[in-house]
Each structure stands twice: as structure tokens, then as C-alpha cells.
Design a protein around this motif. Structure first.
Motif, short mmCIF file in Angstrom:
data_model
loop_
_atom_site.label_atom_id
_atom_site.label_comp_id
_atom_site.label_asym_id
_atom_site.label_seq_id
_atom_site.Cartn_x
_atom_site.Cartn_y
_atom_site.Cartn_z
N MET A 197 40.27 41.35 31.88
CA MET A 197 40.10 40.61 33.13
C MET A 197 40.07 41.60 34.29
O MET A 197 40.87 42.54 34.34
CB MET A 197 41.25 39.61 33.32
CG MET A 197 41.40 38.63 32.15
SD MET A 197 42.83 37.53 32.33
CE MET A 197 42.12 36.25 33.36
N VAL A 198 39.13 41.40 35.20
CA VAL A 198 38.99 42.29 36.36
C VAL A 198 39.13 41.46 37.62
O VAL A 198 38.44 40.44 37.79
CB VAL A 198 37.62 43.01 36.35
CG1 VAL A 198 37.48 43.89 37.59
CG2 VAL A 198 37.47 43.84 35.08
N VAL A 199 40.02 41.87 38.51
CA VAL A 199 40.23 41.17 39.78
C VAL A 199 40.05 42.17 40.92
O VAL A 199 40.66 43.24 40.91
CB VAL A 199 41.64 40.54 39.86
CG1 VAL A 199 41.83 39.84 41.20
CG2 VAL A 199 41.86 39.57 38.71
N LYS A 200 39.21 41.83 41.87
CA LYS A 200 39.03 42.65 43.06
C LYS A 200 39.95 42.14 44.16
O LYS A 200 40.17 40.94 44.30
CB LYS A 200 37.58 42.60 43.54
CG LYS A 200 36.56 43.10 42.52
CD LYS A 200 36.75 44.57 42.23
CE LYS A 200 35.67 45.08 41.26
NZ LYS A 200 35.88 46.51 40.91
N ALA A 201 40.51 43.08 44.92
CA ALA A 201 41.38 42.69 46.03
C ALA A 201 40.52 42.16 47.17
O ALA A 201 39.77 42.91 47.80
CB ALA A 201 42.21 43.88 46.49
N GLY A 202 40.61 40.85 47.46
CA GLY A 202 39.83 40.24 48.52
C GLY A 202 40.51 40.36 49.87
O GLY A 202 41.68 40.78 49.97
#
Length: 443
Positions: free
Chosen positions: A130-135
Motif C-alpha cells: 500500500m502506498v500513501v502520499k502525504a496530502g
């Protein structure tokens, strides 16, 4: 020496070892010969004492040592020849308890051997990361938290009453039985109500005070208070309130950034984004690791040593019992019974532990001295002022070193498997990742 197999059942093995009197006598003579050059005795030059005389004087003393070394040597020879690796320390005992010097020694050895673990095609494993970008929203939330932690306090309007979270600046003098005590007074002391900085009951009584007001605060020192002369005593603090101040979050500007070691606000935002994504990466790794372990548990099949499963089940039951009974600090309680659930979890842990250990052994995965030192340093920080004592404790305790080393080794093996497996990436939201992490605790 003769070795006779007495048990061959699954992973269980049993053997009878017979150490002849001649073998034992030869071992004693060997040890005497090793020591003879340094032995002095009246009437003889150093190193020239006759062997029969040495044997008469020291032979009995060396007999037990020689017996243990002979048994250890026989066990090592057996394991080298058979290729067996015992799951736990073998059980060894003499069966001719009425043994006398000059007789053969009969020894019974039993153990459970580690199973043959099948090779797995790690390249055939499919995993998802899982990849999450810091928004912007997450970055702004983190920055707001930093600003709150760097809060200042501003004077409230004249006549305002202090609230929970406010800072009260006060002078105070504490007395027990009418007498002031050491350390019980201060001037212009800034105390945040609700911070827990003072003993229980003190801060709560400051709610509602105003600047310029005199206030007596009556509290009782805890029974376990550090100063024995005050423990359990009632104290009255005469307080003069100098100011009542409300908290105010710091401004999100370059000045705040510099307080956190960044050149400006843009640099701080970049640092926050990097930190958040590092946290997301760590959480995503934990989720992928669980997925990997679930797959390994599903596809790998081999016999498990009952002794390891039983020991692990007991440890799990004991740990869970203490979690349910946090008030019990020691281990002098009754025996905790293991359940089917404990055993099932133990079987999974033992299987995966043996499997990862074998994969790591074949891949020549090792924990370096530098990695071990760093891990010990990280734990030592939990004991400020006692770091050296902690280092010495670890160095002198092999079991503690193993406990520190084991998770490092496991993570390196897991990383090795990740490199071999077919890993795809899936971009998800922070909420999706949080939900997946929460699911780890529920299983």
C-alpha cells in the motif's frame, strides 16, 4: 562407546550411550597430563609428579568433569553424524544410579529434532504494498499540531478565572503541621492546570482563581512519595496568584519553522511531508508483512516439535493473563492453563519462526555487530543515566542479547523475501491504510 537408538517417533529421538570405564579413565588421564606441567608436589620438581600419584590425589575430583566432557563429546559426535538439530536442550540422565568408579556409565539421551523444512519458491509469492502520499490536509494537520505544541501563553482579561489548560503564574509556600518544608516554595512559578506537574489534587484547586487572589491549597502527599518525611502527610500551600494566562498556538510562519530546526516554513512543510510518508511506509510494511506471514503459514507444511509448541503456548497464555491482570506485577501466581486458542497461535508462531530461520540460514542472513549495537543503544535510551549499566547487563546475558537480536534477524529475512517476491504497489488513502493497520490488532 556404544550408541543405541531407543526411540524414533516423528521428531522424537532417544538413545542409550554406554561410556566404558576404560574411556572414562583415559579421559581422566588426559586431563591430568594437561595439568601436570603446572603441578608442584613436595619431593618432585614442577611438572615431574608421576601420573599414578596425581591420579590418586586429583583423579576423583576430575572424574565428574571428565564424565561431562565425554558425554558432551558423544552428543556432538552424534549430532554431526546424524545431521539432527535438537529443538530444545536434550534431556540427558544416567540410568545406572548406583554407579561406582571402575564401571561403565549408562546414559539415556532424548530430544525432539527440528523438522526438515521444504524449500519454497519465493519468486512465486505475490504481495501488495500500500502506498500513501502525504496530502495537503495531512501536512496542515501535522503543522497545526506542531504549532499547538509550541504554544505560548497570553494574559487573560483582568478578573478572568483560570480554566483547565490555562497557565497560572504563582508564588507558593507549602507547610506540613504548620512548618515549611524543603522544596515546598517557589516564586513566579508557571504551572499549567491539568499538566500533572504537581501532586494529585493541587492543580484542580486552582481552577477558578484570578490574578491577585490568595488561595490555600490542601493536598495529601502520596504514600509512595519520594521524600519519606512527606509521604502520606497532609500539606497546605499558601498561594499568591500573579497571573492567569490562556494558551495560544504559535503562528505557522518561518519563526515556528526555525524553532523546529528548519530554515523556513516551506522547508518545515517538506520535512513534515517526508516524516509522514516515512510513517505511512512503515505502516504499509507492517500490513504487507502480515500478508506475507499469512501466505507462508498457508503454503508451508511440516511437523512441529511438540516441546516448542507447548513452551510457546505457555508463554502466550502467561502474557495474556498478565494483560488481563495488570495489577499483578510479579510471576509468583498460580500456573496459567493453556487453551486450544493458545496452542493454535503457538503452532503458527513456531511454524513461521522455524521457516523464517531456515530461509535466513540458507540466504546467509546475519545481524551485524553495528546493527546489534544500534539496537542496544535504542533500548538503553529508555534508562536515562543508566545506559552503561544496561550495556553491561546485555553483554552479560545471552538470553537478553537473543531477545534483542531475534526481531532484527526476522525483519532482515522478511526484507530478503520481499526482494525475491513479486510485489505490486497500490496507491490508497490514509484512511484505507489506517483501516488495514487496525485490522492487524483485531486478528
Amino acid at each position: 562407546m556404544s550408541v543405541t537408538e531407543t526411540l524414533n517417533d516423528g521428531l522424537k529421538r532417544g538413545y542409550q550411550l554406554i561410556i566404558t570405564a576404560q574411556e572414562l579413565d583415559a579421559k581422566v588421564n588426559e586431563k591430568l597430563e594437561e595439568a601436570r606441567p603446572e603441578i608442584e608436589m613436595k619431593g618432585f620438581r614442577k611438572g615431574k609428579v608421576p601420573l599414578p600419584l596425581l591420579k590418586k590425589q586429583f583423579g576423583q575430583r576430575l572424574l565428574g568433569e571428565a564424565l561431562q566432557e565425554t558425554i558432551d563429546g558423544a552428543m556432538n559426535t552424534h549430532f554431526e553424524a546424524s545431521g539432527d538439530r535438537p529443538a530444545m536442550q536434550p534431556e540427558v540422565k544416567m540410568t545406572n544410579e548406583d554407579w561406582k568408579e571402575g564401571e561403565d556409565v549408562h546414559v539415556e539421551m532424548s530430544y525432539e529434532k527440528l523438522p526438515e523444512i521444504p524449500d519454497l519458491d519465493l519468486s512465486g509469492l505475490t504481495l501488495e504494498r500500500m502506498v500513501v502520499k502525504a496530502g495537503d490536509a495531512e501536512i496542515d494537520e501535522a503543522l497545526a499540531s506542531l504549532a499547538e505544541n509550541a504554544q505560548n501563553f497570553e494574559d487573560r482579561k483582568k478578573g478572568s478565572k483560570a480554566k483547565d489548560g490555562d497557565q497560572v503564574v504563582l508564588d507558593f509556600v507549602g507547610r506540613v503541621d504548620g512548618e515549611a518544608f524543603e522544596g515546598g516554595a517557589a516564586d513566579d512559578f508557571p504551572l499549567v492546570i491539568g499538566s500533572g506537574q504537581f501532586i494529585p489534587g493541587f492543580e484542580e484547586q486552582l481552577v477558578g482563581v484570578k490574578a491577585g487572589e490568595e488561595k490555600e491549597v490542601t493536598v495529601t502527599f502520596p504514600e509512595e512519595y519520594g521524600a519519606a518525611e512527606l509521604a502520606g502527610k497532609e500539606a497546605v500551600f499558601s498561594c499568591t496568584i500573579k497571573a492567569v494566562k490562556a494558551p495560544k498556538a504559535a503562528e505557522l510562519d518561518d519563526e515556528l519553522a526555525k524553532r523546529y530546526g528548519a530554515d523556513d516554513l516551506a522547508a518545515l512543510k517538506a520535512q513534515v511531508a517526508e516524516r509522514l510518508e516515512a510513517e505511512y511506509t512503515g505502516a504499509a510494511r507492517a500490513v504487507m508483512k502480515r500478508g506475507l506471514l499469512d501466505k507462508l503459514d498457508e503454503i508451508a507444511s511440516f511437523d512441529l516439535p511438540p516441546s516448542l509448541v507447548d513452551a510457546e503456548a505457555k508463554q502466550i497464555a502467561h502474557q495474556l493473563w498478565h494483560e488481563d491482570n495488570p495489577e499483578v506485577q510479579g510471576h509468583d501466581h498460580g500456573e496459567v492453563e493453556t487453551t486450544e486458542e493458545h496452542t493454535k497461535l503457538a503452532e503458527r508462531r513456531v511454524k513461521l519462526g522455524l521457516l523464517l530461520a531456515e530461509i535466513g540460514r540458507k540466504a546467509e542472513v546475519e545481524v551485524t555487530d553495528a546493527e546489534m549495537t544500534q539496537a542496544v543503544m535504542n533500548q538503553a535510551r529508555q534508562y536515562p543515566g543508566q545506559e552503561r549499566a544496561f550495556f553491561d547487563f546485555v553483554n552479560q546475558n545471552a538470553q537478553v542479547r537473543q531477545q534483542i537480536q531475534a526481531p532484527i534477524f526476522e525483519d532482515k529475512v522478511v526484507d530478503h523475501i520481499f526482494e525475491q517476491a513479486n510485489v505490486s504497489e497500490k496507491e490508497v488513502t490514509k484512511a484505507d491504510l489506517e483501516k488495514a493497520v487496525e485490522a492487524l490488532d483485531e486478528e
